[in-house]
Design a protein around this motif. Structure first.
Motif, PDB file in Angstrom:
ATOM      1  N   ASN A  52       0.868  -1.174   0.000  1.00 52.99           N
ATOM      2  CA  ASN A  52       0.000   0.000   0.000  1.00 52.99           C
ATOM      3  C   ASN A  52       0.912   1.234   0.000  1.00 52.99           C
ATOM      4  O   ASN A  52       1.736   1.366   0.913  1.00 52.99           O
TER       5      ASN A  52
ATOM      6  N   ARG B 280      -4.919   7.037  -5.531  1.00 51.65           N
ATOM      7  CA  ARG B 280      -5.239   5.669  -5.130  1.00 51.65           C
ATOM      8  C   ARG B 280      -6.747   5.543  -5.037  1.00 51.65           C
ATOM      9  O   ARG B 280      -7.399   6.291  -4.312  1.00 51.65           O
TER      10      ARG B 280
ATOM     11  N   VAL C  34     -11.386  10.005  -3.196  1.00 48.68           N
ATOM     12  CA  VAL C  34     -10.313   9.047  -3.460  1.00 48.68           C
ATOM     13  C   VAL C  34      -9.121   9.481  -2.619  1.00 48.68           C
ATOM     14  O   VAL C  34      -9.227  10.383  -1.791  1.00 48.68           O
TER      15      VAL C  34
ATOM     16  N   ARG D 129     -12.515  -5.030  -9.871  1.00 48.70           N
ATOM     17  CA  ARG D 129     -11.190  -4.418 -10.016  1.00 48.70           C
ATOM     18  C   ARG D 129     -10.744  -4.462 -11.473  1.00 48.70           C
ATOM     19  O   ARG D 129     -10.246  -3.461 -12.013  1.00 48.70           O
TER      20      ARG D 129
ATOM     21  N   THR E 159      -9.936   3.042  -4.349  1.00 49.11           N
ATOM     22  CA  THR E 159     -10.476   1.780  -3.844  1.00 49.11           C
ATOM     23  C   THR E 159     -11.523   1.251  -4.811  1.00 49.11           C
ATOM     24  O   THR E 159     -12.310   2.021  -5.373  1.00 49.11           O
TER      25      THR E 159
ATOM     26  N   PHE F 118      -7.632  -2.110  -4.446  1.00 54.07           N
ATOM     27  CA  PHE F 118      -7.533  -0.727  -4.886  1.00 54.07           C
ATOM     28  C   PHE F 118      -6.594  -0.653  -6.088  1.00 54.07           C
ATOM     29  O   PHE F 118      -5.866  -1.607  -6.386  1.00 54.07           O
TER      30      PHE F 118
END
Length: 349
Positions: free
Chosen positions: A154, A328, A314, A269, A330, A292
């Protein structure tokens, strides 16, 4: 050579842990008048006047069955953040020891280090967001207690090369902490099953992501019995509340439903990634093993402000090292993803 006793702070080695009323009692009982609880109950329909199990035995047994691991190798924290903080408090001497992180990565490794007055050394990731083993090795000295590895990472969403991680595990004499918060969304296998091979390994996971229980704040650490014993020694006596334990147990019965949610999110995704990739302001959608996407935009700051103004939030990562110009995002519900795409299609530079 790895020697856990040499890593441990002297005061923790000498520490006599707090002994709660429930720690001193073993077996079954009908009357509990030992812990100064309110014996008349509580104002809620479901009474919570009694202290919870300080070791969360039933929850650990349920997790152990799912993960295929002995509950004695499991520690539960008030979110993974407690699991992170307790490692600093047990192993790192303030003002003396250091740890290594691999930015860009999860920010709490550094925040917890700063709270505990522990030096943070940085080995930035290479291209394609992989570990820089040479830089890492050069940063290690006798006061390096831990290396933090987030995989899937992340905010970059990729998994680290397994062989690189194994090289670190085999050669670093301190703790190697692998944060697998997003592992359920990845095709890569967890390092949990490797605990028997690496006494210096700590694996972090959470019920906040794939299990959808972020509001409960329940993190998991998997390690040798010795390391788990140290966790138990330094944790608050009742760190996981009764309501959290009950709700977690109920959720852990629904493995099939969780697996279906994971499959759905992975499909969403892929659809979102493909839809974003063709938009004119999108320069790159990075591959993802998480829930994400890291997306490089032509004008990330302006697009972030535009989306916020449209009520769509976001994460702006454009000021983060190696993530310049990136947002980034999600993976939301089908509706949320559609609203995001609809808004982006109306944006004008």
């Amino acid at each position: 050579m790895f020697d856990l006793d040499k890593l441990l702070r002297d005061n923790i080695r000498r520490l006599v842990p707090y002994s709660s009323a429930r720690d001193e009692f073993k077996g079954e009982a009908r009357v509990f008048i030992d812990a100064n609880e309110n014996s008349l109950g509580s104002p809620l329909t479901r009474w919570y006047n009694r202290y919870p199990d300080p070791h969360q035995c039933k929850v650990k047994e349920a997790i152990g069955r799912i993960k295929g691991i002995d509950p004695r190798h499991i520690f539960l924290g008030n979110g993974s953040d407690e699991c992170i903080d307790l490692l600093y408090r047990a192993f790192c001497i303030p003002g003396k020891d250091n740890v290594i992180i691999n930015p860009p990565t999860y920010g709490m490794y550094e925040v917890s280090a700063n709270i505990n007055d522990v030096e943070v050394r940085r080995a930035p990731l290479l291209d394609e967001f992989q570990l820089d083993l040479v830089h890492l090795e050069n940063l290690v000295d006798e006061q390096t207690k831990m290396i933090w590895i987030c995989s899937p990472n992340n905010p970059t969403a990729n998994s680290m090369n397994r062989q690189d991680v194994e090289i670190i595990l085999n050669n670093f004499p301190g703790l190697v902490v692998i944060d697998e918060a997003y592992i359920n969304f990845s095709r890569h296998r967890s390092f949990i099953q490797e605990l028997g091979d690496y006494p210096n390994l700590v694996v972090l996971q959470t019920l906040s992501k794939a299990w959808g229980l972020a509001g409960l704040r329940l993190g998991m650490a998997f390690a040798s019995e010795t390391i788990i014993g140290i966790y138990d020694k330094v944790k608050p006596p009742y760190n996981i509340g009764q309501a959290t334990q009950e709700l977690a147990l109920k959720a852990l019965e629904e493995v099939g439903q969780v697996n279906e949610m994971i499959r759905t999110l992975v499909e969403l995704r892929g659809e979102l990634s493909a839809a974003l990739a063709v938009l004119p302001m999108v320069e790159k959608v990075y591959p993802s093993d998480a829930n994400f996407l890291l997306v490089k935009m032509s004008d990330a700051h302006s697009i972030y402000a535009f989306l916020t103004g449209a009520g769509i939030v976001v994460r702006d990562r454009s000021n983060v090292q190696l993530c310049e110009g990136c947002l980034r995002i999600t993976v939301g519900t089908a509706y949320e993803n559609a609203e995001l795409l609809k808004a982006l299609k109306t944006w004008r530079a």
